[in-house]
Design a protein around this motif. Structure first.
Motif, PDB file in Angstrom:
ATOM      1  N   MET A 191       0.830  -1.209   0.000  1.00  0.00           N
ATOM      2  CA  MET A 191       0.000   0.000   0.000  1.00  0.00           C
ATOM      3  C   MET A 191       0.864   1.259   0.000  1.00  0.00           C
ATOM      4  O   MET A 191       0.541   2.240  -0.667  1.00  0.00           O
ATOM      5  CB  MET A 191      -0.899   0.017   1.238  1.00  0.00           C
ATOM      6  CG  MET A 191      -1.999  -1.007   1.204  1.00  0.00           C
ATOM      7  SD  MET A 191      -2.995  -0.845   2.687  1.00  0.00           S
ATOM      8  CE  MET A 191      -3.847  -2.385   2.719  1.00  0.00           C
TER       9      MET A 191
ATOM     10  N   GLN B 224       1.461   4.037  -6.622  1.00  0.00           N
ATOM     11  CA  GLN B 224       1.841   5.107  -7.545  1.00  0.00           C
ATOM     12  C   GLN B 224       0.823   6.237  -7.541  1.00  0.00           C
ATOM     13  O   GLN B 224       1.060   7.287  -8.123  1.00  0.00           O
ATOM     14  CB  GLN B 224       1.973   4.543  -8.953  1.00  0.00           C
ATOM     15  CG  GLN B 224       3.232   3.708  -9.092  1.00  0.00           C
ATOM     16  CD  GLN B 224       3.344   3.068 -10.448  1.00  0.00           C
ATOM     17  OE1 GLN B 224       2.411   3.094 -11.229  1.00  0.00           O
ATOM     18  NE2 GLN B 224       4.491   2.502 -10.731  1.00  0.00           N
TER      19      GLN B 224
ATOM     20  N   GLN C 262      15.000 -10.534   0.217  1.00  0.00           N
ATOM     21  CA  GLN C 262      13.690 -11.001  -0.231  1.00  0.00           C
ATOM     22  C   GLN C 262      13.145 -10.055  -1.291  1.00  0.00           C
ATOM     23  O   GLN C 262      13.409  -8.867  -1.267  1.00  0.00           O
ATOM     24  CB  GLN C 262      12.689 -11.059   0.939  1.00  0.00           C
ATOM     25  CG  GLN C 262      13.087 -12.009   2.038  1.00  0.00           C
ATOM     26  CD  GLN C 262      13.288 -13.433   1.567  1.00  0.00           C
ATOM     27  OE1 GLN C 262      12.470 -13.989   0.868  1.00  0.00           O
ATOM     28  NE2 GLN C 262      14.426 -14.017   1.937  1.00  0.00           N
TER      29      GLN C 262
ATOM     30  N   THR D 285      10.730  -7.610  -3.185  1.00  0.00           N
ATOM     31  CA  THR D 285       9.713  -6.651  -2.754  1.00  0.00           C
ATOM     32  C   THR D 285       8.357  -7.196  -3.174  1.00  0.00           C
ATOM     33  O   THR D 285       8.216  -7.657  -4.303  1.00  0.00           O
ATOM     34  CB  THR D 285       9.954  -5.295  -3.451  1.00  0.00           C
ATOM     35  OG1 THR D 285      11.302  -4.934  -3.232  1.00  0.00           O
ATOM     36  CG2 THR D 285       9.030  -4.231  -2.915  1.00  0.00           C
ATOM     37  N   PRO D 286       7.368  -7.160  -2.266  1.00  0.00           N
ATOM     38  CA  PRO D 286       6.056  -7.666  -2.666  1.00  0.00           C
ATOM     39  C   PRO D 286       5.510  -6.889  -3.850  1.00  0.00           C
ATOM     40  O   PRO D 286       5.549  -5.657  -3.866  1.00  0.00           O
ATOM     41  CB  PRO D 286       5.203  -7.444  -1.415  1.00  0.00           C
ATOM     42  CG  PRO D 286       5.940  -6.483  -0.567  1.00  0.00           C
ATOM     43  CD  PRO D 286       7.371  -6.656  -0.908  1.00  0.00           C
TER      44      PRO D 286
ATOM     45  N   ALA E 246       2.266  -6.511  -6.701  1.00  0.00           N
ATOM     46  CA  ALA E 246       0.877  -6.885  -6.968  1.00  0.00           C
ATOM     47  C   ALA E 246       0.761  -7.505  -8.350  1.00  0.00           C
ATOM     48  O   ALA E 246       1.483  -7.142  -9.265  1.00  0.00           O
ATOM     49  CB  ALA E 246      -0.005  -5.650  -6.884  1.00  0.00           C
TER      50      ALA E 246
ATOM     51  N   TYR F 176      -6.445  -1.359  -0.154  1.00  0.00           N
ATOM     52  CA  TYR F 176      -5.852  -2.569  -0.739  1.00  0.00           C
ATOM     53  C   TYR F 176      -6.075  -2.589  -2.247  1.00  0.00           C
ATOM     54  O   TYR F 176      -5.156  -2.877  -3.017  1.00  0.00           O
ATOM     55  CB  TYR F 176      -6.467  -3.809  -0.089  1.00  0.00           C
ATOM     56  CG  TYR F 176      -5.783  -5.084  -0.514  1.00  0.00           C
ATOM     57  CD1 TYR F 176      -4.583  -5.471   0.082  1.00  0.00           C
ATOM     58  CD2 TYR F 176      -6.306  -5.884  -1.514  1.00  0.00           C
ATOM     59  CE1 TYR F 176      -3.935  -6.612  -0.309  1.00  0.00           C
ATOM     60  CE2 TYR F 176      -5.657  -7.039  -1.913  1.00  0.00           C
ATOM     61  CZ  TYR F 176      -4.481  -7.403  -1.310  1.00  0.00           C
ATOM     62  OH  TYR F 176      -3.839  -8.534  -1.707  1.00  0.00           O
TER      63      TYR F 176
ATOM     64  N   GLN G 295      -6.598  -0.045  -4.158  1.00  0.00           N
ATOM     65  CA  GLN G 295      -5.803   1.032  -4.760  1.00  0.00           C
ATOM     66  C   GLN G 295      -4.359   0.595  -4.966  1.00  0.00           C
ATOM     67  O   GLN G 295      -3.747   0.884  -5.981  1.00  0.00           O
ATOM     68  CB  GLN G 295      -5.848   2.242  -3.843  1.00  0.00           C
ATOM     69  CG  GLN G 295      -4.921   3.361  -4.253  1.00  0.00           C
ATOM     70  CD  GLN G 295      -4.787   4.385  -3.150  1.00  0.00           C
ATOM     71  OE1 GLN G 295      -5.777   4.871  -2.624  1.00  0.00           O
ATOM     72  NE2 GLN G 295      -3.571   4.707  -2.775  1.00  0.00           N
ATOM     73  N   ALA G 296      -3.832  -0.133  -3.985  1.00  0.00           N
ATOM     74  CA  ALA G 296      -2.426  -0.541  -4.057  1.00  0.00           C
ATOM     75  C   ALA G 296      -2.237  -1.746  -4.958  1.00  0.00           C
ATOM     76  O   ALA G 296      -1.124  -2.039  -5.380  1.00  0.00           O
ATOM     77  CB  ALA G 296      -1.926  -0.867  -2.660  1.00  0.00           C
TER      78      ALA G 296
ATOM     79  N   ASN H 204      -1.096  -0.779  -8.687  1.00  0.00           N
ATOM     80  CA  ASN H 204      -0.270   0.395  -8.919  1.00  0.00           C
ATOM     81  C   ASN H 204       1.158   0.165  -8.462  1.00  0.00           C
ATOM     82  O   ASN H 204       1.748   1.004  -7.809  1.00  0.00           O
ATOM     83  CB  ASN H 204      -0.871   1.597  -8.199  1.00  0.00           C
ATOM     84  CG  ASN H 204      -2.084   2.079  -8.922  1.00  0.00           C
ATOM     85  OD1 ASN H 204      -1.972   2.725  -9.950  1.00  0.00           O
ATOM     86  ND2 ASN H 204      -3.242   1.712  -8.431  1.00  0.00           N
ATOM     87  N   GLN H 205       1.665  -1.005  -8.758  1.00  0.00           N
ATOM     88  CA  GLN H 205       3.012  -1.316  -8.323  1.00  0.00           C
ATOM     89  C   GLN H 205       3.986  -1.221  -9.487  1.00  0.00           C
ATOM     90  O   GLN H 205       3.619  -1.450 -10.627  1.00  0.00           O
ATOM     91  CB  GLN H 205       3.049  -2.728  -7.750  1.00  0.00           C
ATOM     92  CG  GLN H 205       2.135  -2.875  -6.551  1.00  0.00           C
ATOM     93  CD  GLN H 205       2.435  -1.856  -5.482  1.00  0.00           C
ATOM     94  OE1 GLN H 205       3.572  -1.736  -5.053  1.00  0.00           O
ATOM     95  NE2 GLN H 205       1.431  -1.103  -5.069  1.00  0.00           N
ATOM     96  N   PRO H 206       5.234  -0.882  -9.151  1.00  0.00           N
ATOM     97  CA  PRO H 206       6.237  -0.848 -10.210  1.00  0.00           C
ATOM     98  C   PRO H 206       6.364  -2.226 -10.857  1.00  0.00           C
ATOM     99  O   PRO H 206       6.218  -3.245 -10.194  1.00  0.00           O
ATOM    100  CB  PRO H 206       7.533  -0.508  -9.461  1.00  0.00           C
ATOM    101  CG  PRO H 206       7.103   0.055  -8.165  1.00  0.00           C
ATOM    102  CD  PRO H 206       5.779  -0.529  -7.857  1.00  0.00           C
TER     103      PRO H 206
END
Lengths: 289, 254
Positions: A213, A217, B40, B42-43, B45, B77, B79-80, B83-85
């Motif tokens: 979270m 972005q 590890q 990075t988590p 999505a 949750y 929203q995230a 939107n991950q790299p």
């Protein structure tokens, strides 16, 4: 005194050997004597768990959860076995963690209140020995609880997946035992210790989601508050074990392969268990009796 | 540690009383922990993995009496989630029916919340895919009908999007009409109810626009003298434009 008298009556030759070993000058003999005391403390910690009816409490909870899972199974129209297994595995995991945390915190609080710690440390035993004994005892309790939980799932789960799940649960409970011991020594009282452990556990279970979270972005990347939050969460993730990768119900339900995750689980348990134990030991050495 | 003095009433000894081996091993264990955590992944999505949600009643029961924080968590949750790299076109990969379900559940748990509607109108409706845009705008429209006074800004945005992004004037008109008919609360500004008039003007429906504008002026709902004068001027322009059979080019000023 009573225990010693009983032992002397039953095993006079063993006690004589121990006494000879203790009286023999030398480093190895001293170490051996300390180790026997450490093991005695561990054994009595384990016995305390059995005599305070922890075993019955665990069994009672398991029975309750099994009955609950049967109810869930009755409610489901399809996938009934999966529903039962999923409910049972997730609730057992949480139940075991809470019971172990309360047991360790309660046991340590009793040790401090009854001045058992003061008494034991007044003997020829370093603080590390006392701490190690208690830790080994609680780890034994954790392993026993993981074994019971796994056995309860024995009839409904795939054996290989169950072994992996049970090993992971044992590792998770070892971490919980270590963090609770650390908190019990640091905070002494039950309430702050348990509160800290529960907060730690919830955060460790959710740290991956929190990290996800905080990296959204949609948040303004050039604002200092966003960057600060990101750094804080990343820093926290470095200091916490990612418990969301432990003991997943999906391993039992065929949704994921637990074998590949087990290496991380074991390595993380060894490192984090050592870290928490040393932190607890550090605090115990600083404690003024 | 200072807190122990307050919690347990016992004194602490100085750190130098701790065996050096314990301190060094503690530092080593800390380094190892940071090391294992740092290596590890990075988590990240995965858009295709957005799971289905249970019904609102079950979610309400699962929230243990706190449905609003649960709704907020669901929204954050979601929203995230995409939107991950590392995800090149995240929204395009999403199952929009599932996204809509998540947003609807969040609104059911927290009807006063505006966040799910913002995500629908401003985030998920911005994908370069007409079908997905329409799905989200339709979702905003349906949610607006349940609480027009609280959710009118999002339908106004949807009307503008339908007009300028989708170039679908009938759809924009439908939204604008819904705004006029349902968003009648005192807190709804005049421009929101007047949107339909200008859309009809753009569509060449001068008669309908004139009737609406005339009705609005006659109703006394417009009290600001500047706004009243502006609307009268627009009415006049419409009549002029109708006479010359070309739509007015003048637009709302700042």
């Amino acid at each position: 005194v009573v225990v010693r008298a009983h032992r002397a009556a039953r095993h006079p030759d063993k006690l004589q050997r121990q006494a000879r070993a203790q009286s023999t000058p030398g480093k190895n003999a001293g170490l051996s004597a300390h180790m026997s005391k450490v093991l005695a403390i561990a054994r009595f910690t384990l016995l305390e768990a059995l005599r305070t009816r922890l075993l019955w409490l665990v069994l009672g909870l398991l029975v309750l959860l099994i009955v609950g899972s049967l109810f869930v199974r009755q409610l489901a129209i399809t996938d009934t076995a999966r529903m039962q297994l999923g409910f049972l595995a997730a609730s057992m995991r949480l139940g075991m963690v809470l019971i172990l945390c309360l047991h360790v915190a309660g046991s340590m609080a009793r040790e401090f209140n009854d001045k058992n710690v003061d008494l034991l440390l007044s003997l020829d035993l370093p603080r590390a020995g006392y701490f190690l004994g208690k830790l080994l005892g609680f780890v034994g309790v954790a392993l026993l609880m993981a074994l019971l939980a796994s056995a309860a799932l024995g009839t409904v789960a795939d054996p290989v997946a169950l072994v992996i799940w049970g090993t992971s649960l044992a590792c998770e409970l070892v971490i919980v035992a270590a963090i609770t011991l650390f908190c019990a020594i640091t905070f002494v009282q039950i309430m702050p210790a348990v509160t800290f452990v529960v907060a730690f556990y919830l955060l460790a279970r959710s740290i991956a989601a929190v990290r996800l979270m905080s990296g959204s972005q949609l948040l303004p990347a050039d604002e200092w508050s966003t960057r600060l939050t990101g750094w804080l969460v990343d820093g926290l993730a470095l200091l916490l074990p990612d418990l969301s990768r432990f003991t997943s119900s999906a391993w039992l339900l065929g949704g994921a392969d637990g074998g590949s995750a087990l290496a991380y689980v074991v390595a993380q348990t060894l490192i984090y268990g050592a870290l928490l134990s040393l932190a607890g030991l550090f605090d115990l050495y600083r404690r003024s009796l | 540690m200072r807190w122990r003095l307050r919690l347990s009433g016992t004194q602490t000894r100085p750190s130098r009383d701790v065996p050096r081996a314990v301190t060094w091993l503690l530092a080593l264990a800390l380094l190892l922990q940071v090391g294992i955590a740092a290596v590890q992944r990075t988590p990240a999505a995965r858009a295709q993995d957005l799971p289905a949600l249970p019904g609102p009643d079950i979610l309400r029961a699962l929230s243990l009496g706190e449905p609003i924080p649960l709704a907020q968590l669901l929204t954050l949750y979601l929203q995230a989630f995409d939107n991950q790299p590392g995800i090149s076109i995240p929204f395009m990969q999403l199952n929009y029916a599932r996204v809509e379900q998540w947003l609807a559940r969040a609104l059911e748990l927290d009807p006063a919340g505006q966040y799910p509607l913002l995500l629908a109108a401003q985030v998920y409706a911005q994908v370069p895919d007409t079908e997905r845009q329409r799905t989200m705008l339709d979702f905003v429209y349906r949610q607006f009908l349940q609480d027009p006074s609280g959710r009118w800004p999002w339908l106004a945005h949807a009307a503008i999007m339908a007009k300028h992004r989708l170039n679908d004037l009938p759809l924009a008109l439908r939204y604008a009409r819904a705004l006029r008919e349902h968003a009648t609360g005192a807190q709804v500004p005049g421009w929101a109810s007047q949107m339909e008039i200008f859309m009809r003007e753009d569509m060449g429906e001068y008669d309908a626009a004139k009737v609406l504008l005339g009705g609005l002026l006659h109703s006394g709902a417009v009290t600001d003298p500047h706004e009243k004068r502006f609307l009268i001027e627009r009415l006049q322009q419409m009549e002029d434009a109708e006479k010359s059979s070309s739509p007015s080019k003048k637009r709302l000023g700042p």
